[in-house]
Design an enzyme around this catalytic site. Structure first.
Site, PDB file in Angstrom:
ATOM      1  CB  CYS A 278      -0.951  -0.014   1.175  1.00 29.55           C
ATOM      2  SG  CYS A 278      -2.171  -1.327   1.010  1.00 29.55           S
ATOM      3  NE  ARG A 449      13.966  -4.992   5.747  1.00 31.80           N
ATOM      4  CZ  ARG A 449      12.790  -4.435   5.469  1.00 31.80           C
ATOM      5  NH1 ARG A 449      12.258  -3.577   6.286  1.00 31.80           N
ATOM      6  NH2 ARG A 449      12.156  -4.724   4.358  1.00 31.80           N
TER       7      ARG A 449
HETATM    8  P1  NAD Z   1      -5.915  -8.770  -0.983  1.00 36.87           P
HETATM    9  O1  NAD Z   1      -5.392  -8.939  -2.342  1.00 36.87           O
HETATM   10  O2  NAD Z   1      -5.278  -9.506   0.136  1.00 36.87           O
HETATM   11  O3  NAD Z   1      -7.467  -9.146  -0.962  1.00 36.87           O
HETATM   12  C1  NAD Z   1      -8.393  -8.702  -1.888  1.00 36.87           C
HETATM   13  C2  NAD Z   1      -9.406  -9.808  -2.147  1.00 36.87           C
HETATM   14  O4  NAD Z   1     -10.464  -9.299  -2.935  1.00 36.87           O
HETATM   15  C3  NAD Z   1      -8.818 -10.998  -2.908  1.00 36.87           C
HETATM   16  O5  NAD Z   1      -9.011 -12.194  -2.164  1.00 36.87           O
HETATM   17  C4  NAD Z   1      -9.617 -11.017  -4.224  1.00 36.87           C
HETATM   18  O6  NAD Z   1      -9.856 -12.310  -4.725  1.00 36.87           O
HETATM   19  C5  NAD Z   1     -10.905 -10.349  -3.792  1.00 36.87           C
HETATM   20  N1  NAD Z   1     -11.687  -9.791  -4.906  1.00 36.87           N
HETATM   21  C6  NAD Z   1     -11.241  -9.121  -6.019  1.00 36.87           C
HETATM   22  N2  NAD Z   1     -12.292  -8.767  -6.785  1.00 36.87           N
HETATM   23  C7  NAD Z   1     -13.411  -9.206  -6.169  1.00 36.87           C
HETATM   24  C8  NAD Z   1     -14.804  -9.142  -6.476  1.00 36.87           C
HETATM   25  N3  NAD Z   1     -15.251  -8.548  -7.581  1.00 36.87           N
HETATM   26  N4  NAD Z   1     -15.679  -9.706  -5.606  1.00 36.87           N
HETATM   27  C9  NAD Z   1     -15.240 -10.311  -4.471  1.00 36.87           C
HETATM   28  N5  NAD Z   1     -13.949 -10.423  -4.151  1.00 36.87           N
HETATM   29  C10 NAD Z   1     -13.033  -9.870  -4.971  1.00 36.87           C
HETATM   30  O7  NAD Z   1      -5.913  -7.204  -0.686  1.00 36.87           O
HETATM   31  P2  NAD Z   1      -5.840  -6.510   0.747  1.00 36.87           P
HETATM   32  O8  NAD Z   1      -4.427  -6.426   1.182  1.00 36.87           O
HETATM   33  O9  NAD Z   1      -6.844  -7.140   1.639  1.00 36.87           O
HETATM   34  O10 NAD Z   1      -6.277  -5.018   0.368  1.00 36.87           O
HETATM   35  C11 NAD Z   1      -7.628  -4.734   0.040  1.00 36.87           C
HETATM   36  C12 NAD Z   1      -7.828  -3.219   0.078  1.00 36.87           C
HETATM   37  O11 NAD Z   1      -7.566  -2.721   1.398  1.00 36.87           O
HETATM   38  C13 NAD Z   1      -6.896  -2.436  -0.839  1.00 36.87           C
HETATM   39  O12 NAD Z   1      -7.594  -1.320  -1.308  1.00 36.87           O
HETATM   40  C14 NAD Z   1      -5.783  -1.970   0.085  1.00 36.87           C
HETATM   41  O13 NAD Z   1      -5.183  -0.791  -0.383  1.00 36.87           O
HETATM   42  C15 NAD Z   1      -6.543  -1.723   1.378  1.00 36.87           C
HETATM   43  N6  NAD Z   1      -5.753  -1.871   2.620  1.00 36.87           N
HETATM   44  C16 NAD Z   1      -4.876  -2.905   2.762  1.00 36.87           C
HETATM   45  C17 NAD Z   1      -4.188  -3.058   3.964  1.00 36.87           C
HETATM   46  C18 NAD Z   1      -3.184  -4.158   4.164  1.00 36.87           C
HETATM   47  O14 NAD Z   1      -2.464  -4.122   5.172  1.00 36.87           O
HETATM   48  N7  NAD Z   1      -3.083  -5.143   3.306  1.00 36.87           N
HETATM   49  C19 NAD Z   1      -4.423  -2.166   5.015  1.00 36.87           C
HETATM   50  C20 NAD Z   1      -5.339  -1.129   4.826  1.00 36.87           C
HETATM   51  C21 NAD Z   1      -6.009  -0.998   3.627  1.00 36.87           C
HETATM   52  C1  UGA Z   2       0.870   0.097   6.158  1.00 41.75           C
HETATM   53  C2  UGA Z   2       0.451   1.120   7.220  1.00 41.75           C
HETATM   54  O1  UGA Z   2       1.363   1.049   8.318  1.00 41.75           O
HETATM   55  C3  UGA Z   2      -0.976   0.862   7.705  1.00 41.75           C
HETATM   56  O2  UGA Z   2      -1.372   1.847   8.642  1.00 41.75           O
HETATM   57  C4  UGA Z   2      -1.913   0.882   6.514  1.00 41.75           C
HETATM   58  O3  UGA Z   2      -3.236   0.572   6.926  1.00 41.75           O
HETATM   59  C5  UGA Z   2      -1.452  -0.138   5.493  1.00 41.75           C
HETATM   60  O4  UGA Z   2      -0.077   0.121   5.095  1.00 41.75           O
HETATM   61  C6  UGA Z   2      -2.263  -0.095   4.235  1.00 41.75           C
HETATM   62  O5  UGA Z   2      -2.947   0.851   3.959  1.00 41.75           O
HETATM   63  O6  UGA Z   2      -2.133  -1.101   3.549  1.00 41.75           O
HETATM   64  P1  UGA Z   2       1.793  -2.404   6.234  1.00 41.75           P
HETATM   65  O7  UGA Z   2       1.837  -2.316   4.742  1.00 41.75           O
HETATM   66  O8  UGA Z   2       1.271  -3.610   6.904  1.00 41.75           O
HETATM   67  O9  UGA Z   2       0.923  -1.166   6.789  1.00 41.75           O
HETATM   68  O10 UGA Z   2       3.292  -2.244   6.663  1.00 41.75           O
HETATM   69  P2  UGA Z   2       4.180  -1.239   7.501  1.00 41.75           P
HETATM   70  O11 UGA Z   2       4.455  -1.794   8.820  1.00 41.75           O
HETATM   71  O12 UGA Z   2       3.647   0.121   7.420  1.00 41.75           O
HETATM   72  O13 UGA Z   2       5.539  -1.315   6.661  1.00 41.75           O
HETATM   73  C7  UGA Z   2       5.624  -0.842   5.324  1.00 41.75           C
HETATM   74  C8  UGA Z   2       7.041  -0.926   4.847  1.00 41.75           C
HETATM   75  O14 UGA Z   2       7.862   0.048   5.490  1.00 41.75           O
HETATM   76  C9  UGA Z   2       7.734  -2.268   5.094  1.00 41.75           C
HETATM   77  O15 UGA Z   2       8.527  -2.589   3.996  1.00 41.75           O
HETATM   78  C10 UGA Z   2       8.586  -2.007   6.319  1.00 41.75           C
HETATM   79  O16 UGA Z   2       9.686  -2.851   6.429  1.00 41.75           O
HETATM   80  C11 UGA Z   2       8.989  -0.564   6.079  1.00 41.75           C
HETATM   81  N1  UGA Z   2       9.318   0.162   7.328  1.00 41.75           N
HETATM   82  C12 UGA Z   2       8.367   0.396   8.257  1.00 41.75           C
HETATM   83  C13 UGA Z   2      10.608   0.615   7.511  1.00 41.75           C
HETATM   84  O17 UGA Z   2      11.491   0.420   6.661  1.00 41.75           O
HETATM   85  N2  UGA Z   2      10.919   1.303   8.671  1.00 41.75           N
HETATM   86  C14 UGA Z   2       9.983   1.544   9.628  1.00 41.75           C
HETATM   87  O18 UGA Z   2      10.329   2.185  10.647  1.00 41.75           O
HETATM   88  C15 UGA Z   2       8.675   1.086   9.416  1.00 41.75           C
END
Ligand code: NAD
Ligand code: UGA
Length: 470
Positions: A278, A449
């Site tokens: 993200c 790291r």
């Molecule tokens: P992910 O790829 O792990 O999961 C997404 C899921 O959605 C997949 O299993 C996929 O098969 C499913 N999908 C796709 N199209 C679909 C449809 N039409 N109907 C039903 N299911 C469908 O992705 P994620 O990491 O869970 O991220 C999802 C969203 O949340 C993204 O917008 C991401 O930016 C946001 N987000 C992610 C994190 C994180 O830490 N991963 C944290 C905060 C926000």
């Molecule tokens: C990040 C944000 O921290 C969440 O708040 C947010 O919801 C999420 O993205 C999202 O929108 O998907 P995440 O992707 O799980 O969460 O990972 P982080 O812990 O933020 O790490 C991101 C990257 O930065 C990693 O590669 C990590 O190793 C690196 N990082 C993080 C550093 O190099 N130094 C740090 O001090 C912290």
């Protein structure tokens, strides 16, 4: 009425489980188009690891939590639809390389629209944007539904922006004890009133954390929050090279900077760059949004962050190549960890990919990757997706779950260089064995790291580079 979570990924699945725990009287359906994933969940297996999730999942899966691929079969029992699907960076078309792709969002919306069009009367429906979306997505959803259903339906449909802020590996903490629940409601829409009621019921367990706002502020607030996090780590990373060449240590700088209460100590760990699904994609989206509005100064600001982060990833690989006098012919390199962050199997946009690609650009290196969490096929797939190249098994070997037939000491004794690309706990626990092996085999250490004690390694006569240290 029941709740439907659409998308059973890193966000949707833990969210569905937590909502089931916190709302025991409500049935939570988690729906996904990935048949394999849903079958696994149905059998009681989690498709990825997340601390504490297995226990909660076991608690709800025979009660009010259900997984399905079929929206149709559960549609009529649900009134809240939470969209947790992918929003990747667009790879082609308008805004490619920057804008977020909302095709999965719109595909869910169209499915909801199709089901609603089969119903005879109106009923209250709430569509929740949980995925990270570009500013303006709530308007796009409303427009799409209005076109499908006609204006008469529209007072019965509410769109709420409710972004997720969880961190992978700490997802349950983020969901059970969130530091904020942002609820962005549509302005001047009657339906916002019932949406507010439904959302406050669903989030009763954390009501004191709710921030109510408008949809646009909520959508942009999420993108900006990630860009801020990106700024913090990238700023500390932007000091690493100066430290390496001037005698200062970036770890000491982080202590000095982070003890200012206005800045805080977290997110100041220097590294080989920011990775993951993200932070980079959301910063790129912010750049795109500014650029599209002609705000070039602001767009350039966000762009620089991404560019610097890319430089930081590449720089680490170049450091290794320089050490070997620009020739990796016959060099054996052991890589520890390829996921985007520690103790995770997620390798989406992992910085390790750029490092390995940089090394493979030189001829002659033999790379052995060891990662106790990541599966070879997942890394190879992500490597190919991001670099457009196949991970050549003649040049790169990979050991995953069963992790090395040999001891860590033996493994590190056989190599010319050991690279720490991800700080898994298991590696730290075996620091002494790695040190012994490197000292005996005269291998060099490149620690991206700050996992290992650089001073102790040097005392053993090992060449030890640690990012941001002289
Ligand atoms: P992910 O790829 O792990 O999961 C997404 C899921 O959605 C997949 O299993 C996929 O098969 C499913 N999908 C796709 N199209 C679909 C449809 N039409 N109907 C039903 N299911 C469908 O992705 P994620 O990491 O869970 O991220 C999802 C969203 O949340 C993204 O917008 C991401 O930016 C946001 N987000 C992610 C994190 C994180 O830490 N991963 C944290 C905060 C926000
Ligand atoms: C990040 C944000 O921290 C969440 O708040 C947010 O919801 C999420 O993205 C999202 O929108 O998907 P995440 O992707 O799980 O969460 O990972 P982080 O812990 O933020 O790490 C991101 C990257 O930065 C990693 O590669 C990590 O190793 C690196 N990082 C993080 C550093 O190099 N130094 C740090 O001090 C912290």
């Amino acid at each position: 009425m029941d709740i439907c979570v659409m998308g059973a990924g890193y966000v949707g699945l833990p969210l569905g489980v937590v909502l089931a725990v916190q709302n025991p009287q409500t049935k939570i359906h988690v729906q996904d188009i990935n048949v394999e994933r849903i079958a696994k969940i149905d059998e009681g297996q989690l498709p990825f690891s997340e601390e504490g999730l297995a226990e909660l999942f076991d608690r709800v899966r025979k009660n009010n939590f259900k997984a399905t691929t079929e929206l149709q079969s559960i549609f009529q029992s649900c009134s809240v639809f939470i969209l947790c699907v992918n929003t990747d960076t667009k790879s082609s078309g308008l805004g490619a390389g920057g804008a977020l792709e909302i095709k999965s969002i719109l595909s869910c919306v169209e499915e909801i629209g199709r089901e609603l069009s089969k119903e005879s009367g109106f009923r209250e429906i709430v569509i929740v944007e949980k995925s990270t979306v570009p500013l303006g997505t709530s308007f796009a959803i409303r427009k799409r539904l209005e076109k499908m259903l006609g204006e008469s339906w529209m007072d019965s449909i509410a769109i709420v922006s409710n972004p997720e802020f969880l961190e992978e590996g700490k997802a349950l903490q983020g969901l059970l004890k969130p530091d904020r629940i942002v609820l962005g409601f549509e302005t001047n829409k009657k339906s916002a009133i019932f949406a507010q009621k439904k959302m406050s019921e669903m989030y009763k367990f954390a009501s004191e954390k709710i921030i109510e706002t408008d949809c646009s502020s909520s959508e942009l607030g999420k993108l900006s929050a990630n860009a801020f996090l990106m700024t913090k780590v990238t700023s500390i990373n932007a000091l690493t090279e100066l430290c390496e060449t001037s005698g200062a240590d970036v770890g000491e700088l982080a202590k000095i900077i982070g003890s200012d209460y206005r800045i805080g100590p977290l997110f100041l760990r220097s590294s080989i760059g920011v990775g993951g699904y993200c932070l980079e994609k959301d910063t790129l989206c912010l750049e795109y949004l500014c650029r599209a509005k002609g705000l070039d100064q602001a767009a350039d600001y966000w762009r620089r962050l991404v560019e610097f982060n890319r430089y930081q990833k590449k720089r680490f690989g170049l450091k290794v190549i320089e050490y070997f006098d620009n020739c990796l012919m016959g060099k054996k390199i052991l890589v520890l960890g390829v996921s985007f962050k520690e103790n995770s199997e997620d390798c989406r946009n992992s910085p390790a990919i750029e490092v390995i690609k940089t090394l493979l650009d030189e001829t002659g290196a033999q790379i052995r990757i060891v990662d106790p969490h990541v599966e070879k096929r997942d890394f190879a797939k992500e490597f190919e997706r991001t670099t457009g190249r196949v991970l050549d098994s003649n040049k790169v070997t990979f050991e995953s779950k069963e992790v090395c037939p040999k001891t860590w000491e033996q493994l590190s004794k056989e190599v010319d260089a050991l690279l720490v690309l991800c700080g898994h706990k298991l590696f730290k626990e075996n620091e002494e064995s790695f040190a012994k092996g490197l000292a005996e085999g005269r291998g060099a250490l490149f620690d991206g790291r700050k996992l290992f004690d650089q001073k102790a390694m040097r005392e053993l006569g090992i060449f030890a580079y640690s990012v941001g240290s002289p």
